[in-house]
Every structure is written in structure tokens, then in C-alpha cells.
Design an enzyme around this catalytic site. Structure first.
Site, PDB file in Angstrom:
ATOM      1  N   GLU A  60      41.548  27.073  33.055  1.00  0.00           N
ATOM      2  CA  GLU A  60      40.440  27.870  33.175  1.00  0.00           C
ATOM      3  C   GLU A  60      39.465  27.339  32.165  1.00  0.00           C
ATOM      4  OE1 GLU A  60      43.552  29.257  33.021  1.00  0.00           O
ATOM      5  OE2 GLU A  60      43.809  30.164  34.933  1.00  0.00           O
ATOM      6  N   HIS A 130      47.855  41.347  35.894  1.00  0.00           N
ATOM      7  CA  HIS A 130      46.924  41.463  37.048  1.00  0.00           C
ATOM      8  C   HIS A 130      46.171  42.626  37.229  1.00  0.00           C
ATOM      9  CE1 HIS A 130      50.202  38.276  37.793  1.00  0.00           C
ATOM     10  NE2 HIS A 130      49.360  37.740  38.449  1.00  0.00           N
TER      11      HIS A 130
END
Lengths: 325, 394
Positions: A60, A130
């Protein structure tokens, strides 16, 4: 007008942006031929080639560092972070680099072409990693725009505006309603303005303010309140930063009450910022304390997700308490 | 794609050992200016050689004088590049003018070579109203769009993956250009370094990663920074070209960078260049190296001064003389002091610039905050002497 779900609307916006401008480039983890884990980038590689729509390695900080460089060069990167929970390895590249590029260089260089797309929020049995809603971390950083759509029509119009906006934008997509939210969307190109809230429904007794997936809770709670004879004004903030103080303050001056809801934890959540600002603008108009309905100050749980979430019942209880204060 | 190769199988556990890998160092010219036997020197014509040397001298003089000015309390901070001028000027000389440089913070030599004027340096160092950065960053955070030199950012290593992205954009646009990311061996420990190299190799990007291995990251010696044989071998793990160069040898740096640029631009492939040098000065004006290393160690490296090595070579070519050298140093010192005096008395930029460039346009919130601040300054003008008299007319 065509019926689309929220994901299809995003895909449609990306398709339009890439067709219009060959400097628009989409990339991220699994974004290439697979079309992204949620399929938001389906068929883009087929149409625009591997150079403009591609998979990146699983990194990322690299994705956003790379995107910053691309944007500084004059390209228009639309980078995907697969889940907002995984944006933190890129935190430094976003808050120290994307956000400050123009300011620190005295506008010699900027990364205004940058858009970061990322699915956020709970309600999908995703547990701690999540389900997070990290918008407040980024709202604390000058130089970033933060946008959250609530339905397909907004998703398309706001994403096209984000891609074309001359500032770096983080576009948080409510993944719980990716497929559940279906609506009519114009086929043609259109934009919705950034930094402008939408008054979704007018009312007179209390202002309910939310964004993204949480708008659904607010709408349900408002219907329940309606049966009790309480008239709610609903506002979708749409842009967290910079946010539309004027629209919210005007509404609160009219209704005399404000309730803000978000999924993120209470402490340091963006509702606190809104509450402080609105009490300053509307102190003499307020009939009750500004109410906040949010997640708890815990990490996002799995088994107790339903209990944790600020649902329509919690919103309803809080709004009735405000009205009867 | 990496695959299991059935022709390369073994039947007992054999380990590949990192300490068996050793990478040679390219050295072309000795300290007295004589080339090593068999050294293949790059082509470098006289005019360019002298331009390079003059940039090295200007960098040295600027560093000496500005550190002295910092010690006198005239500016808040400074970073010298003493001992590394062959690397920072040499790499820039091997590039085309419109190749992008994304440096770390100690590469003023490259800016000098590209023609950043002494005034431009001083305006940034003193954060005055002519500073391109509008007085927002510490001294030494230079930038120039005109000279394709990305504004310096303090967080370490962030520019390395950005260089990969920038170079990818150059490739897509069809430019025959490259981007150079410059960083120290300490920055190569950051995640951004690994992200950048991996992405560049996978995406086939014309970027050169130039690691200035100068022995220390503030006080941490390279022996506590990595266990490997320097930074260059890391490129091999990413399937990338790598070369190690004597960073005090101008001709070696120049020659290696010319070849690296060719690989990057002609083949769209990333290259890692590691220059072996030594940070003769302190890390910054806030640092004191006597706390972590010996004078003897520094003296040893002072004998390898890159300026004298290149000067000796120039004199041997009969392109330069010691009389010319003395005059050049004297002229540079005079110019540096003159521009310093002009820059340090210029006012800071207008208060209105406090809220510009956060976004492309100031938000309503920012405008309100500025008006409130101005009202406050008007009430207490003595407390804000830099801006109180200039609120309305800028």
C-alpha cells in the site's frame, strides 16, 4: 437512465474518465484483469490496456507513493486500496506527501490529479480488519478532500468530480451497500459538486446528519419518527473535508436540533468536529444538546457487530430523546 | 515468472549464503589525478569538465559559509554535503536537463550544476518573500520546477516510490527521459525503498535509484544499518541492474550514471547505483559527530577529498591551474557572502500566503481563519512584528 448498483456506477464513472482522458490510470491490488475483489474495475484493462489498468504488488505504501509520483508528473492516477482497513501502511504517503505536496513546494508541484478509492465500513461480517471507517484520521489533515457516496447516482457523479478535482481526494466507498444499493443512474457524463451537502428531505423538528451507508439508518429512523409525529430534516454530508458548514448550520437554525451519526468510534470521530462547529454557529437556536450516535470506542467486533453498529433503532431513540429534551 | 526448474534440483539442504556475494567498486582515477591502469574513462570534454568542477567548488564554498552563518545565528539550520560533491554533481552532469531529480536533502550539488542561482539558494535558506516554497519549510528544502528538481520533503525515503511513479508517467507519455531518486543508505532501510524497487522492476520503469552510501545515518554507522554487503546487492533480488561506484571519484560516478541512464531510458528498466563515500561534515548543523566517531577516521577520508582528486585530474589534462583555482575559490566566497547579505534582510512573504496552496483554492473555513488571525494581529501588532505592518497592502 439505467438501473445500476453502486459498484456498477463506480465502474461506469471510471470507464468514462478513462475514455475521456488517456492520462487517467487505474491500479491497485487485483485491479487488473480480475477487475478488483469487488469488481469495481471490471473490463477496464480489456478496454484501456495493461499500461493504464494494472495489478500492483501487495504494498500500500508503494501504491500511494507511486501514485503521488504519477500525479506530480501530470498523470491522473486512480489508486485503489483494497480495504480502507489497509490504508494505514500508506498513511505517511497520504498525510505527509499527498496532502502537503502543493503547500510545501509553494505550488511548484502538486498531486491534484490523485484519487484514492477504498471500500470502508461494516455490516459485512468482516470483523476488526474489514469494517473500519477511518475518515476522521484523514479529515485532520489539511490538503485532502474526503468524499463518501450513499447511492449509485452519487457514486458516479461524485467519483467523476473527484477524479477531475485539482486536489487529492480520498473516495470512501460504502461496501455494505455495493450491491444492495440500486438506482437509476444517467448514462451520460455528469458531476456532483464536492464540498456541498445534500438536503435529502426537508423537516422541521430535528436535523439528522450522516454520510455513506449510514444514510440508510437515518432514513429508517426518520420514518419511525414520522409515525410519532416528529418531522425530520435529512442531510447527507457527502464530503467530509472540506465540509459544508453553511448547509448544516442553516438547517439546524431552522429545526433547533441536530443528530449526527457515523460508524466510526465516538472519541475523535468526525461528529465531534461537526458538533463543536455547529454549537458555535447555532448556540442560540439549539433546543437540545447535539446528539451523536456512533460505534463504540472499541475495535470493530465480529460476533457483536449488530450490537456495535449505530442502527436505525439507536438513531430513533436518540432523536426522540433530543426532541423530548 | 519465477518457476521451479526441474533441471536445477538438489537432494540435500544447501543454502545460498548472502555473505558469499561481494560486489566490486568502480574506481577510475587515483587521488593524485592519474587514472588506474586499464581504467576506461568516460568521454568528458573540457567545457563540461570545468562546469562540473566549478559546481563542486561552489557547493563546497556555499556549505562552508552557510554553516558559519548558522553558527552566527543568522539562519536556523543547515546541511552540508562536504565530501560527497563528486556524487551529487557527477550524477546530475550525466543526466539530460529535463530528467527529473527527486533528491533527499543533501544533493545541493545537483542543483548548483543545473544552474540554481546563489540568490535562489539564499531565498529558500532565509525563507524570505522570494522563496519558491513561500517560507513553509526548513532551510535546505529546495525545489525548482524549471530545473526539474522536485521540492525536498523531510520524511525519509518517501520520494523513492514517487520517483517510480513519476518515471512510469514519463514512459507512458513517450518521453525519452528518466527520473533519479537519490537517498542515503539509511533511507534504504525504510519500507518505501523496497516498495519502490519492486514496483519499478515489475512495471519496467525508467528510474535510477542512486544510493549515497556515506557511512552514517545521523549517528548510526552503516554496520548497524544493514548486515549485507551494502545496498547494491538488494537490486539483484528484484532482478534489476546494479553497480557500485567510488563516490569520491567524479569520473567513476559520471561514467556509471551515463551507462545507468542509457539502460533506464533505452530499455525502460530501473537501475540501482550505490556510491561509496563519506559524510565528512556533521549530519546537520544540529549534529555533533565527535559523539560517535573519531577524528582519525574523518582525517582518513579527508585525504580522499573528491575536489582535490578531480582537480588533480583537470590539472593533469592541462585544463586547469592552481592560480585559476585560488581565484575561483575567492570569487565564490565573495559571491556567497554578497548574496547572503541581500537575502537575509528581505521580508517574509505576505500573511495571505499562509492559507494558499493547501487546496487549489482556499476553503471558506480557511478564509475565516485568516480574517480572524488578521483581526487579532491588528489588536496586538507589537507581538507580530513580521506581519503587523503589512496586513493590507501585502
Amino acid at each position: 437512465m439505467v438501473k445500476m448498483n453502486l459498484l456498477q456506477a463506480i465502474n461506469n464513472a471510471l470507464d468514462i474518465a478513462m475514455a475521456e482522458n488517456d492520462r487517467v490510470i487505474c491500479f491497485g491490488e487485483d485491479v487488473g484483469s480480475f477487475g478488483g475483489v469487488f469488481r469495481a474495475t471490471s473490463h477496464l484493462q480489456e478496454r484501456y490496456g495493461r499500461e493504464r489498468c494494472f495489478n500492483t504488488p501487495l504494498v500500500e505504501q508503494g501504491i500511494i507513493g507511486f501514485a503521488n509520483g504519477l500525479a506530480a508528473q501530470g498523470s491522473v492516477p486512480v489508486a485503489e486500496i483494497q480495504f480502507a482497513d489497509y490504508i494505514f501502511p500508506a498513511f505517511d504517503q497520504i498525510v505527509n506527501e499527498s496532502a502537503k505536496f502543493r503547500y510545501r513546494s509553494g505550488n511548484l508541484f502538486n498531486v491534484g490529479g490523485l484519487t484514492i478509492r477504498t471500500p470502508y465500513g461494516g455490516g459485512i461480517a468482516g470483523g476488526l480488519y474489514h469494517s473500519q471507517s477511518p475518515e476522521a484520521y484523514f479529515a485532520h489533515t489539511p490538503g485532502l478532500k474526503i468524499v463518501v457516496p450513499r447511492n449509485p447516482h452519487q457514486a458516479k457523479g461524485l467519483l467523476l468530480a473527484a477524479i477531475r478535482d485539482p486536489n487529492p481526494v480520498i473516495f470512501f466507498e460504502p461496501k455494505r451497500i455495493y450491491r444492495a444499493s440500486v438506482g437509476l443512474v444517467p448514462e451520460e457524463d455528469y458531476q456532483l459538486p464536492l464540498g456541498v451537502a445534500e438536503v435529502v428531505r426537508e423537516g422541521s423538528d430535528i436535523t439528522l446528519l450522516a454520510w455513506g451507508a449510514q444514510m440508510e439508518m437515518v432514513e429508517k429512523a426518520a420514518e419511525m419518527a414520522e409515525h410519532q409525529g416528529v418531522s425530520c430534516e435529512l442531510i447527507d454530508l457527502r464530503t467530509i473535508a472540506p465540509w459544508d458548514v453553511e448547509t448544516v448550520a442553516a438547517s439546524v437554525k431552522k429545526t433547533g436540533r441536530l443528530l449526527i451519526t457515523h460508524e466510526a468510534p465516538l472519541t475523535g470521530g468526525f461528529a465531534g468536529e461537526i458538533a463543536a462547529t455547529i454549537q458555535q454557529h447555532c448556540f442560540l437556536h439549539l433546543e437540545s444538546p447535539i446528539a451523536r450516535v456512533t460505534g463504540l470506542d472499541t475495535p470493530y467486533p465480529l460476533a457483536h457487530e449488530k450490537e456495535y453498529l449505530p442502527d436505525h433503532l439507536k438513531v430513533f431513540e436518540a432523536l426522540m430523546a433530543s426532541v423530548h429534551f | 515468472m519465477s518457476t521451479f526448474n526441474p533441471e536445477q534440483v538438489v537432494h540435500r539442504p544447501e543454502f545460498i549464503r548472502g555473505d558469499e556475494l561481494s560486489i566490486p567498486t568502480l574506481c577510475l582515477v587515483q587521488q593524485d589525478g592519474t587514472p588506474y591502469d586499464g581504467a576506461e574513462l568516460p568521454v568528458l570534454e573540457q567545457a563540461k569538465a570545468l562546469r562540473i568542477y566549478q559546481a563542486m567548488v561552489r557547493t563546497r564554498v556555499l556549505d562552508e559559509r552557510m554553516l558559519a552563518a548558522q553558527r552566527q545565528g543568522r539562519l536556523s539550520f543547515y546541511m552540508q554535503s562536504t565530501g560527497e560533491e563528486a556524487t551529487t554533481v557527477g550524477f546530475a552532469a550525466a543526466l539530460e536537463d529535463d530528467d527529473m531529480i527527486m533528491a533527499q536533502y543533501r544533493e545541493q550539488g545537483a542543483l548548483v550544476y543545473r544552474g540554481f542561482s546563489l540568490d535562489e539558494f539564499m531565498n529558500q535558506l532565509f525563507s524570505n518573500e522570494l522563496d519558491y516554497g513561500k517560507g513553509r519549510q526548513m532551510p535546505i528544502h529546495y525545489g525548482s520546477a524549471k530545473l526539474h528538481y522536485m521540492t525536498i520533503s523531510s520524511p525519509l525515503a518517501t520520494q523513492i516510490p514517487q520517483a517510480t511513479g513519476y518515471a512510469y508517467g514519463q514512459k507512458l507519455a513517450g518521453y525519452k527521459r528518466c527520473t533519479v531518486a537519490v537517498f542515503g543508505e539509511g533511507a534504504a532501510s525504510e519500507g518505501d525503498f523496497h516498495a519502490a524497487l519492486n514496483m519499478a522492476a515489475v512495471l519496467k520503469v525508467p528510474v535510477i535509484f542512486l544510493c549515497r552510501n556515506n557511512g552514517y545515518a545521523i549517528s548510526t554507522p552503516s554496520s548497524e544499518q544493514f548486515a549485507a554487503d551494502g545496498i547494491a546487492p538488494r537490486a539483484l533480488g528484484y532482478r534489476m541492474h546494479a553497480i557500485r561506484v567510488d563516490g569520491n571519484d567524479l569520473l567513476a560516478v559520471y561514467g556509471a550514471m551515463m551507462e545507468a541512464r542509457k539502460l533506464a531510458v533505452e530499455r525502460n528498466e530501473p537501475v540501482l547505483v550505490e556510491t561509496m563515500s563519506y559524510r565528512l561534515a556533521a549530519h546537520s548543523s544540529s549534529d555533533d559527530p565527535s559523539g560517535y566517531r573519531s577524528k582519525k577516521e574523518e582525517a582518513k577520508w579527508r585525504e580522499k577529498d573528491p575536489l582535490s582528486r578531480f582537480r588533480n585530474w583537470l590539472v593533469a589534462q592541462q585544463w586547469w591551474s592552481l592560480e585559476q583555482d585560488e581565484k575561483l575559490f575567492a570569487d565564490e566566497r565573495e559571491q556567497v557572502l554578497r548574496t547572503l547579505k541581500e537575502a537575509e534582510h528581505r521580508p517574509v512573504c505576505r500573511l495571505d500566503e499562509l492559507i494558499t496552496d493547501v487546496y487549489d483554492e482556499p476553503t471558506p473555513q480557511l478564509k475565516q481563519q485568516l480574517e480572524a488571525l488578521k483581526a487579532h494581529i491588528r489588536k496586538y501588532p507589537d507581538a507580530y512584528p513580521k506581519t503587523a505592518g503589512r496586513l493590507d497592502h501585502g
